[in-house]
Design a protein around this motif. Sequence first.
Motif, mmCIF file in Angstrom:
data_model
loop_
_atom_site.group_PDB
_atom_site.id
_atom_site.type_symbol
_atom_site.label_atom_id
_atom_site.label_comp_id
_atom_site.label_asym_id
_atom_site.label_seq_id
_atom_site.Cartn_x
_atom_site.Cartn_y
_atom_site.Cartn_z
ATOM 1 N N VAL A 1 -6.417 -8.767 -8.494
ATOM 2 C CA VAL A 1 -5.876 -8.038 -6.894
ATOM 3 C C VAL A 1 -5.041 -9.233 -5.945
ATOM 4 N N GLY A 2 -4.939 -10.235 -6.409
ATOM 5 C CA GLY A 2 -4.258 -10.618 -5.298
ATOM 6 C C GLY A 2 -2.664 -10.906 -5.762
ATOM 7 N N LYS A 3 -2.230 -10.617 -7.231
ATOM 8 C CA LYS A 3 -1.210 -10.907 -7.538
ATOM 9 C C LYS A 3 -0.418 -9.215 -7.081
ATOM 10 N N LEU A 4 -0.930 -7.846 -7.193
ATOM 11 C CA LEU A 4 -0.676 -6.721 -7.039
ATOM 12 C C LEU A 4 -0.718 -6.537 -5.191
ATOM 13 N N VAL A 5 -1.599 -6.605 -4.556
ATOM 14 C CA VAL A 5 -1.385 -7.146 -3.230
ATOM 15 C C VAL A 5 -0.229 -7.461 -2.523
ATOM 16 N N ALA A 6 0.237 -8.842 -3.218
ATOM 17 C CA ALA A 6 1.250 -9.658 -3.222
ATOM 18 C C ALA A 6 2.706 -8.768 -2.772
ATOM 19 N N VAL A 7 2.397 -8.545 -4.585
ATOM 20 C CA VAL A 7 3.654 -8.112 -4.413
ATOM 21 C C VAL A 7 3.670 -6.473 -3.860
ATOM 22 N N GLY A 8 2.725 -6.222 -2.435
ATOM 23 C CA GLY A 8 2.900 -4.791 -2.147
ATOM 24 C C GLY A 8 2.477 -3.712 -2.380
ATOM 25 N N HIS A 9 1.921 -3.697 -3.340
ATOM 26 C CA HIS A 9 0.689 -2.307 -3.688
ATOM 27 C C HIS A 9 -0.416 -1.703 -2.623
ATOM 28 N N ASP A 10 -0.739 -0.840 -2.460
ATOM 29 C CA ASP A 10 -1.490 -0.591 -2.216
ATOM 30 C C ASP A 10 -2.777 -0.141 -2.758
ATOM 31 N N VAL A 11 -4.343 -1.428 -2.952
ATOM 32 C CA VAL A 11 -5.139 -1.766 -4.235
ATOM 33 C C VAL A 11 -6.324 -1.134 -3.117
ATOM 34 N N ALA A 12 -6.841 -0.848 -4.179
ATOM 35 C CA ALA A 12 -8.708 -0.446 -4.265
ATOM 36 C C ALA A 12 -9.610 -1.027 -5.542
ATOM 37 N N VAL A 13 -10.368 -1.052 -5.564
ATOM 38 C CA VAL A 13 -11.636 -1.673 -6.484
ATOM 39 C C VAL A 13 -12.323 -0.976 -6.387
ATOM 40 N N ALA A 14 -12.870 0.150 -7.890
ATOM 41 C CA ALA A 14 -14.286 -0.067 -7.613
ATOM 42 C C ALA A 14 -14.691 -0.710 -9.122
ATOM 43 N N ALA A 15 -15.500 -1.303 -9.300
ATOM 44 C CA ALA A 15 -15.654 -2.173 -10.736
ATOM 45 C C ALA A 15 -17.327 -1.952 -10.650
ATOM 46 N N PRO A 16 -18.264 -2.227 -11.963
ATOM 47 C CA PRO A 16 -19.330 -2.183 -12.155
ATOM 48 C C PRO A 16 -19.456 -3.412 -11.474
ATOM 49 N N SER A 17 -21.015 -3.648 -10.795
ATOM 50 C CA SER A 17 -21.477 -4.587 -10.038
ATOM 51 C C SER A 17 -22.402 -5.708 -11.016
ATOM 52 N N SER A 18 -22.166 -5.539 -12.511
ATOM 53 C CA SER A 18 -22.680 -6.979 -13.148
ATOM 54 C C SER A 18 -21.736 -6.544 -13.885
ATOM 55 N N GLU A 19 -21.452 -7.996 -15.259
ATOM 56 C CA GLU A 19 -21.002 -7.736 -16.513
ATOM 57 C C GLU A 19 -21.535 -6.638 -17.030
#
Length: 105
Positions: free
Chosen positions: A20-38
Amino acid sequence: MRILVTNDDGIDAPGLAALVGKLVAVGHDVAVAAPSSERSGSGTSLGGVYDGAPVAVTDHVLPAAPSVPAVGVDGPPGLAVLAACVGAFGESPDAVISGINAGPN
């Protein structure tokens, strides 16, 4: 480009934050939806929905990118991505990236 980031290691996984950090750093509009646990090994699963019971979703702040909208979904990554793609968490993404994954899977 709006990019949705997910993984199967859970929303608190270091690899997800790094990506996420790298995608934001290069200027993308980022959102995250991931499992709340492993949830390793369940990447394409949609999980079970029983008797119309709602799936728990919690807002999450990623320390590496606090301005990025992020939700933890009590289910596998496939369910999180499907929900995001139909607009459950805001604007639908143009692309989905999964990772960075810890381990051999």
